[in-house]
Every structure is written in structure tokens, then in C-alpha cells.
Design an enzyme around this catalytic site. Structure first.
Site, mmCIF file in Angstrom:
data_model
loop_
_atom_site.group_PDB
_atom_site.id
_atom_site.type_symbol
_atom_site.label_atom_id
_atom_site.label_comp_id
_atom_site.label_asym_id
_atom_site.label_seq_id
_atom_site.Cartn_x
_atom_site.Cartn_y
_atom_site.Cartn_z
ATOM 1 N N ASP A 610 40.219 30.664 54.406
ATOM 2 C CA ASP A 610 39.838 32.078 54.474
ATOM 3 C C ASP A 610 38.337 32.349 54.576
ATOM 4 O O ASP A 610 37.763 32.282 55.635
ATOM 5 C CB ASP A 610 40.445 32.840 53.287
ATOM 6 C CG ASP A 610 41.956 32.901 53.350
ATOM 7 O OD1 ASP A 610 42.553 32.012 53.975
ATOM 8 O OD2 ASP A 610 42.564 33.833 52.807
ATOM 9 N N GLU A 889 46.709 30.922 40.868
ATOM 10 C CA GLU A 889 46.325 30.606 42.246
ATOM 11 C C GLU A 889 45.036 29.778 42.273
ATOM 12 O O GLU A 889 44.885 28.853 43.060
ATOM 13 C CB GLU A 889 46.117 31.914 43.004
ATOM 14 C CG GLU A 889 45.769 31.759 44.461
ATOM 15 C CD GLU A 889 45.700 33.098 45.183
ATOM 16 O OE1 GLU A 889 45.738 34.143 44.496
ATOM 17 O OE2 GLU A 889 45.610 33.104 46.414
#
Ligand code: NAG
Ligand code: NAG
Ligand code: NAG
Length: 919
Positions: A610, A889
Site C-alpha cells: 500500500d 492486523e
């Protein structure tokens, strides 16, 4: 991970409930159909499947296998839901709420979709074997639910067998509460048209759920086989311990049976709103003097295909449900029910729990115990004994975390059916529908990412294949069957309305020029390695012949790889041709937007990382180090797979050549080694002189309002971007180490050109001491040729001013200019310093390799780094799970706390392999 998703399903959040009660779902339905109407249907190569036999059609996934896998907790996005693995499923789900609390209505406090906003103290599977059994604990403030699921295949069971669900409703200890009762709702819906009219309460109204089970519902469904097997749902309340003497009666049952005709997907998607609005309507019809109570209205239409049963019990209570199916006559299931609900279920549940624990011990537990074992046997007393006790409790916590991690990966597996939306024209053009297909997949997170992600899946399967190799092959088969005629696999799979309802529209459309790391080659290469090892053993002749079961398993692995081969070749070729970089041997991720004015550094979603910083000004000159290293892995894997299948040199030779070229150190150094910093890096057009600035702009007013000033944040670039190595040290810099492209120091020096190049590179690195933060190479030692480079890279790896933190390897160096910087006003840093478990796992895997294969010096340095990194990661993950109730996460590099979405039991579940030292 893929783009950060907002939670978009709160569409009804601020709307008064009376409005929902009235206008309920028509508008939602209209929106869905309008959305679907926008897709168009020209079939070009992008929308055409690759011509090759499907991997999911392999013999090992035959009817008997499909039958055993028909039912499962395959609704990843819910706290609990069972569905069939059929395009149009028979689906069920669980909801719960407090029926006596006004807040339930006012704040929609009904639990259904797994949602971080619900603020559950913790929830997750403590055990789940991926096939037949699971046990989940849901802690919701002052009460908690222990849920056990067990599939049973009785003699009279229909396709898919029967399943039981036990709900133990308890007060959370130590939490004072006014709450006396809790309602659980079980619902069943048929996505297809029922084969026979449903019977809601076929034996009449249900006053009580004890001491005999009651039948709530019966029907027949094509999801249970072509003939349309009959099925029924039953419930029973168990006597509580201690008997709740104070209460006048047991659980009560209220219900609703309705038809979804004309609102097919939407009523099921909005079942929570259906529940709330019908309970509200009933409340309104009640005399105002009555107490506030939320109950379903108790009614059913004759053409019901969605039925809800509300079971309201005083806490503590235990309620069992059973779903039975039969291809024959349904008239007498009472005998079968004895083992499916009530005291007769105790034994089977206890046995399933034991079996799970034993299997876990066999597969991972022994490895974990070995890896955690103290060097000396514990003394009987004294401070050492206390230390030993502490170590034992740490070991127990590690096993518990590892078990939960594996179980949540398995318990979150989903079955999805539908079409991806794909861009086939120029950017901004209307998307087209990919062919409708099934995906059976693990998911990264039930609350945030309940769908398939291509590069996550490679990591999921590293764990899954060690637990249940066939299940894992089934998943990989589904992914490979999604490849199109060009060799492309869409990276985010949003199949079906249930999955789509949870993704913001801008992330739905997939671009057929965009890649995602081919991490599936990691588990696939592991399969090939099994074949290679078996062949070697066979050739050796010394080893005993494998037993029948092992031989059959090797047979299946071989058949799988053979069937997968043309698809893997097409996928490889797609990468090799479409993602090639500007120079021979270089590669480039596509999909970066040079015009992304708001982004401090235009994102590279395709790389999986990302917002990890790349060249500041994206263009065609970029060379991406991580992709080149992925291609080295892929080429080697293709060669290994091909040769394990005995394919001729004419077929596998070019993969060997590619693997050789990509692991040759000389071109790797030439393309990616920044000598000034003695670090591996991307190359591109870059300047460090960029910043986000807030500007005030004037926007035209809406609906006759005057123009308005609005602040927007925008990137300004003060420097002149120049071609250069991108000076951001982080995960990408580790890829040559991760993919084992650095010398071990044991290479035979005369034959290896790489060794000479390595020596040159390391010398250059040493010469550049003082440039950058790395401090140059370790002095040449007694290690073999090229070892200097590896030792220098290992030294960088363990430098606390760079990536090495107390809690694991951070994604971006503390000294990097974009460390912990926001990418836009709305996007907090994501891969800019946070600790991610997938990359940490890959680094451990590589360190363990160098500790084994390296020259004495390399082995010592790699081994020490491995042990210390592993220790820190386990402390972070195991400690975090205990303290925070979830796996996360990512983890903060300063505090070690879990951050971002949770539970995140996709690749964070690799904690199990880390604990067991399985690489
Ligand atoms: C759930 O409640 C029971 C009974 O109060 C308690 O013993 C148990 O520890 C609770 N579970 C959790 C995870 O809090
Ligand atoms: C990859 O692409 C290059 C350049 O087109 C080609 O020469 C090479 O043979 C390809 N590699 C494989 C293994 O197909
Ligand atoms: C490596 O090179 C040295 C010096 O050139 C030589 O003496 C030695 O025999 C070589 N070792 C191997 C394994 O080729």
C-alpha cells in the site's frame, strides 16, 4: 493487505426506526439492482477463463468430499453463520440482544455482522478444525456466549450431514449486571426457491424447549443435493447447573416466517433490520402500560423462505439447536436427535474437543514445546524453580495463542459465489462482470476484510497446508481456477452480494493490468518440495518405502501440481511479460497514479504494501526490488514443480535459466544496490523534498447555497525529482535476504560468478562507510566468498535505529523520511513503521535457512538474529492476545500494542508457525 476499507454498512445509522419499519427494504433493493444494472457484458480475453481443465474438478474433490464439506461456518463476516458450499445456499446465522433494554432498539444493539464498533471484549474460535468442529467464545460486556458447532454424519443423514449448535449463555465473571435475560436469534434462509413449502413450527406452537426437543422449522432445499433433500431445525434447552430455582419458566420462543420473493438478496443481507423493525412494530401494537419487551411478532406466511426464531432465556442457560437433513422419509428423527441436542450432545462435543487438542499437539504442539524448552532441566526449588514455572506458564500461553490463531484462520474460511467487477475499457469506463465463480478461501479479518485477498492467501496456506493439506489444496484450486485467458487473477475477490455489501464502491472494480505478489507460490513450492524429497528418498533407496497413506497423499500432490501446471505457467507468463521493468531483468508494479495529488507518496496497492514509500514521481523508469525478488522465487518454484513432475528440460529449462539469472548477484547489485547506503533499494524518479500542505479552496455551493471555502490537503514538491535509488530503508530492502538471494558464504568460489560480484558489492559497501545509517559492511572474516555482503545485511537488519524494534521488525526505518508519516489527510501511516507479521515470518524463515546453510560466521549471525527476533515476536503476539483479547492486523513498533483491524487472523495467524519454528 489491500486498500483500507471504511465500514460502509452503517447506512441506516441515523435514520429513525419508524422510517425503517415503514419503508424497510425497497430502497435498498432498488440501489442494488441499479448497481448491478451498470455492468455490461462484452466478453473479451479479460472476461474469458483460461482454457485448461479446472483444478477444482480433480478427483480428490469428488462428490464424497463435497458432501463432507457442504456445510460449514462459511459466512466469514458474521459472528456465526452456517451455509452450504453451493452458489445458491441454504444459509443460517446467529444474532443476539437484550430484549429488555431500550438501548437495543435505540442503538441497534443487535449483534450479527462481526463489527469492531460493537466493542466486544473478545470473540474468536478457541478451536476449529476446518471441517467438523468448532468452539467459539464471544464476550459481550457483562455476559458471554460459548458456542460449539459439531457436524455429524449419521446413517440416515442426507447430503452434508447434520449439525448441532450449543449456546452457553453466561454472566461474565466479575462484572456486575442488571441484565437477567438474553435473546438469541437463529435464522435460516434459502437463496434459492425452496423445493417444498416450509413448515414453520410443524408440530404446533412451542411453549417450552424442555425436557423434549422441539421442531422449529422444516423444508426441502436444492442446496442439499439435486433431489432436494428434506431438512429440519430443532431446539432444546438444557437443565442448568445449578438449577435456576428463581425462574418461573424456561426459555421462550418467538418467531417470524416471511417470504423474500422479489427482495432476494436484500432481506437476507438486512436480516438484522428485518428483526428490529418487526419487533418494533409488535411493540407499537402493545398496550402502552406493558413493560418494555422486544419480541418477534409470531407469524409466518405460507410461502416462507426466511424464518427467524428468537429464543429468550434467563442467564445462565444453555440452548442447543440441531439441523437435520435426510434424503428419505423425515418422519422420525427423534432417535437421531438424542445425539444432536441435549445431554446426548455432551459426549460428542467433549470427544471432538479432545480430538482437536490431540491433533494440534501432534501437528504443532510438540514443535512448540521443543522450541520453548529451557536448555536445562528445572531445579526443584529456589529462584530457578520460579523461573521455570514462569517459563511453563509462558509456554501454556503460547500454545493457547497458537491454537486460537489456527482456529480463527480455519473458522473464518468463507465460501463466496459471484462475479468480480473488472475494468475492461479505459480508466473510468463502466466495469464488466467477470464470469460467475465460486471462491473457497481463508479471509484476513472477519470484521474488516471478510473476503478473498490474493496475496494474503499465500500466507494463509503456509499454515493451513500443515494442518489439513487437502483443505489447503481445495482453496488454492479455487484461486487458480479464477485465472483468465491472459493469465491474470483478480487480486481482491468480492463475490456475491454479501461480500459486496461490505466494500466501499471505489474498491470493488479490479484492474486487469494490476498484479499482486504471487505469494501462492510459497505453499505451492512447499508441495513441490514434498515430491522432490520423496523422489530423492526413493532414489536413495535407503529410506523405507512410504506407507500406503503417505503414498496416496504424494499421489494427490502430484495430480494437483500436474493439473495446476498450465495455470501456473500462464500466471508466471503474465507476470514476466506485463510487469517487466525498463531494463532487462527488472520488474515494475503497475497501478501507481502519478496524478495522485493528495498523496504524499502515490500508493502501490498492487505490491500489497500500500503506502510503503516508493519513488516520489511514478513513471515507467521504476524498478521495484520486491517484485524482482518475487520473480526469483516464482522462477525457482516453477522449475522445482516442473522437475518434480518429471517434465522435460525443454519445458522447465527456461525457468531454471530465469531462476539462475534472477538469483545471480551481479545484476541484482547493478539494478538495486545503493552503494552509498550499502542497502538494496527501488530505483525511480524521486525527490525527498515533498510534503503535505493544507490549502483553502472555494467550492460551488449546492442547492443555491453560496460558495464555500474548504481546506484540502495536497502534496507539494519543492525538489527536482531525479533518477536515483529510493532512499527509504524498509521491508522492501529486505527482499534479497527474504528470498535467500544473498550468498551463504559456502558457495564454491571458482564456479560462482555471483561470489565474485558479491565480493565486489561488499567491497563497495565497505568503501561507503558513513554514507547512510548502515555504517558499511562487516570486515572480511573467515567466511567464504560473498559472506561479507550477507554479514553486512544482517548487521543492518539488527540495527535498532533502522527496523529492529523491541517488538519485531518495523516496516520502515526509524530514520526514513516517511517513517510514520500520513499519506493523505485521511490516511494514517499503514506500512510506514508498523510491524507486520507476514514479512516478519518471511525474515525468520530466511534467517533459519542461513543459520543452517551459511558459513560458520553467517550461520552464527543469522541464528542469533533468528532467535532474538522470534522471541520478541512471540512476546508481542502472545502477550498482546492475552492483554487485548485479539490478534491484530499490525503492531506498534514503540509500544508493541496491536493496532488497526481486529480480530485479524489471516497472516497474523502465522504466530502458530513462528511458535513451532515451521518454515
Ligand atoms: C464467561 O462467563 C463465565 C461464567 O461467568 C466465566 O466463568 C467465564 O470466564 C466467562 N468467559 C470469559 C471469556 O470471560
Ligand atoms: C521472461 O521474459 C523474457 C523477456 O521477454 C524472456 O526472454 C524469458 O524467456 C521469459 N522467461 C520465461 C521463463 O518464460
Ligand atoms: C577458492 O579460491 C581460492 C583462492 O583462489 C582457492 O585456493 C580455493 O581452492 C577455492 N576453493 C574452492 C572450493 O574452489
Amino acid at each position: 493487505m489491500a486498500p483500507k476499507k471504511g465500514d460502509k454498512k452503517k447506512g441506516l445509522g441515523g435514520v429513525p426506526i419508524t422510517y425503517i419499519a415503514g419503508a424497510l427494504l425497497a430502497a435498498v433493493a432498488a440501489a442494488f439492482f441499479a448497481w448491478r444494472g451498470r455492468t455490461h457484458f462484452t466478453k473479451g480475453p479479460i472476461l474469458t477463463p483460461l482454457k485448461a481443465p479446472k483444478v477444482t474438478d480433480l478427483l480428490e474433490f469428488d462428490a464424497a468430499y463435497k458432501d463432507r464439506m457442504l456445510w460449514g461456518s462459511y459466512r466469514s463476516g458474521l459472528y456465526f453463520g452456517m451455509r452450504t458450499r453451493t452458489p445458491k445456499g441454504l444459509v443460517s446465522g446467529l444474532m443476539w440482544f437484550d430484549p429488555d433494554d431500550f438501548q437495543t432498539l435505540q442503538q441497534y444493539r443487535v449483534r450479527h455482522e462481526a463489527n469492531q464498533g460493537d466493542g466486544l471484549g473478545s470473540y474468536g474460535w478457541k478451536r476449529h478444525d476446518g471441517r467438523n468442529y468448532g468452539q467459539q467464545v464471544l464476550v459481550d460486556g457483562d455476559y458471554n456466549i460459548t458456542l460449539s458447532m459439531l457436524k455429524t454424519f449419521g446413517e440416515d443423514s442426507g447430503p452434508g450431514g447434520d449439525w448441532s449448535l450449543r449456546l452457553q449463555l453466561r454472566r461474565t465473571s466479575g462484572m456486575p449486571t442488571q441484565r437477567r435475560r438474553i435473546s438469541v436469534v437463529i435464522y435460516i434462509g434459502d437463496e434459492d426457491t425452496p423445493r417444498e413449502p416450509w413448515q414453520v413450527l410443524p408440530d404446533g406452537e412451542v411453549a417450552d424447549l424442555r425436557p423434549e426437543p422441539a421442531t422449529l422449522l422444516s423444508g426441502a432445499s436444492s442446496a442439499l443435493g439435486r433431489g432436494g433433500a428434506k431438512w429440519a431445525l430443532h431446539a432444546m434447552e438444557l437443565a442448568t447447573e445449578p438449577p435456576a430455582s428463581a425462574r418461573a419458566r424456561g426459555c421462550r420462543v418467538d418467531y417470524l416466517g416471511m417470504s423474500t420473493e422479489g427482495h432476494k438478496p436484500d432481506y437476507l443481507l438486512r436480516v438484522r433490520d428485518v428483526l428490529l423493525s418487526t419487533m418494533y412494530e409488535r411493540l407499537q401494537r402493545q398496550p402502552p402500560s406493558d413493560k418494555f419487551r422486544l419480541y418477534l411478532p409470531n407469524g409466518a406466511t405460507t410461502s416462507s423462505d426466511l424464518a427467524l426464531f428468537q429464543v429468550t432465556c434467563v442467564i445462565p442457560s444453555t440452548v442447543d439447536f440441531a439441523f437435520t437433513s435426510t434424503s428419505g422419509d423425515m418422519s422420525d428423527y427423534s432417535e437421531r436427535l438424542e445425539g444432536l441436542v441435549g445431554p446426548g450432545l455432551d459426549g460428542p462435543l467433549a470427544a471432538a474437543e479432545r480430538a482437536f487438542d490431540q491433533r494440534f499437539d501432534r501437528v504443532f504442539g510438540e514443535g512448540i514445546a521443543r522450541a520453548l524448552q529451557p536448555q536445562q532441566p528445572p531445579p526443584a526449588d529456589g529462584p530457578e524453580a520460579a523461573a521455570a514455572a514462569a517459563a511453563a506458564s509462558e509456554a501454556a500461553a503460547t500454545v493457547e495463542t497458537a491454537k486460537a490463531a489456527l482456529s480463527n484462520l480455519l473458522g473464518s474460511m468463507g465460501y463466496f459465489y459471484g462475479s468480480s467487477l473488472v475494468r475492461t475499457g479505459p480508466p473510468g469506463s463502466e466495469p464488466a462482470a467477470y464470469w460467475p465463480a465460486a471462491l473457497f478461501t481463508a479471509v484476513p479479518s472477519r470484521s474488516f476484510f471478510p473476503r478473498g485477498f490474493l496475496w494474503d492467501e499465500g500466507f494463509h496456506q503456509l499454515l493451513l497446508q500443515r494442518w489439513d493439506a487437502q483443505l489447503s489444496r481445495d482453496v488454492v484450486a479455487h484461486w487458480l481456477d479464477l485465472i483468465n485467458s491472459q493469465g491474470w487473477i483478480p487480486r481482491e475477490q468480492i463475490l456475491g452480494e454479501e461480500a459486496r455489501s461490505r466494500v466501499p464502491a471505489e474498491f470493488v472494480v479490479q484492474d486487469p493490468t494490476h498484479a499482486n505478489p504471487p505469494s501462492l507460490f510459497l505453499p505451492i513450492a512447499h508441495m513441490a518440495a514434498q515430491l522432490v524429497a520423496a523422489r530423492a528418498a526413493e532414489a536413495d533407496g535407503a529410506a523405507a518405502a512410504p506407507d500406503a497413506e503417505a503414498a496416496a497423499e504424494l499421489e494427490r500432490v502430484g495430480a494437483f501440481l500436474r493439473r495446476a501446471w498450465p495455470r501456473l505457467a500462464a500466471w508466471y507468463n503474465w507476470f514476466n511479460s506485463t510487469q517487466a521493468g525498463p531494463l532487462p531483468g527488472s520488474f515494475r508494479w503497475h497501478g501507481r497514479d502519478p496524478a495522485a495529488a493528495a498523496e504524499l507518496n502515490p500508493k502501490t496497492l498492487t505490491s500489497g504494501l500500500d503506502d510503503y514509500p516508493r519513488a516520489s514521481h511514478p513513471d515507467g523508469s521504476e524498478r521495484h526490488l520486491d517484485l524482482r525478488c518475487w520473480m526469483a522465487l516464482t522462477s525457482q518454484a516453477m522449475y522445482d514443480i516442473g522437475s518434480s513432475l518429471g517434465l522435460p528440460p525443454a519445458v522447465v529449462g527456461r525457468y531454471a535459466a530465469a531462476a539462475g539469472a534472477l538469483s545471480d548477484l551481479r545484476p541484482l547489485l547493478a539494478l538495486h544496490f545503493d552503494e552509498g547506503r550499502a542497502a538494496f533499494a527501488d530505483w525511480g524518479t524521486h525527490t525527498e523534498e515533498v510534503a503535505l500542505e493544507v490549502k483553502s479552496i472555494v467550492v460551488p455551493g449546492e442547492d443555491g447555497q453560496p460558495p464555500q471555502h474548504r481546506d484540502v490537503s495536497e502534496r507539494v514538491s519543492r525538489g527536482w525529482p531525479l533518477p536515483q535509488y529510493v532512499p527509504q530503508y524498509g521491508y522492501v530492502s529486505l527482499f534479497p535476504l527474504i528470498m535467500r538471494l544473498l550468498p551463504t558464504g559456502n558457495e564454491p568460489n571458482a564456479t560462482s560468478a555471483a561470489a565474485a560480484a558479491a565480493a565486489g558489492g561488499a567491497a563497495a559497501a565497505a568503501a561507503a562507510t558513513g554514507g547512510g545509517s548502515a555504517g558499511g559492511a562487516a570486515g572480511g572474516g573467515a567466511g567464504g566468498a560473498g559472506a561479507e555482503l550477507t554479514l553486512q545485511q544482517l548487521q543492518q537488519l539488527t540495527d535498532p535505529s533502522l527496523l529492529w524494534s523491541e517488538h519485531g521488525l518495523r516496516s520502515l526505518a526509524k530514520s526514513a523520511s516517511l517513517y510514520k508519516k500520513r499519506n493523505t489527510a485521511d490516511d494514517p501511516p499503514y506500512w510506514r513503521g508498523q510491524i507486520w507479521i507476514n514479512v516478519n515470518y518471511l525474515v525468520l524463515r530466511s534467517l533459519s535457512y542461513y543459520a543452517r546453510a551459511g558459513s560458520p560466521e553467517v550461520a552464527a549471525a543469522a541464528g542469533a538474529a533468528h532467535d532474538e527476533l522470534r522471541r520478541r515476536l512471540l512476546r508481542t503476539l502472545v502477550g498482546g492476545y492475552k492483554r487485548q483479547g485479539y490478534l491484530y492486523e499490525q503492531y506498534d513498533d514503540e509500544t508493541g500494542r496491536g493496532t488497526s483491524s481486529h480480530p485479524f487472523t489471516g497472516w497474523t495467524a502465522l504466530v502458530t508457525l513462528i511458535a513451532a519454528q515451521e518454515y
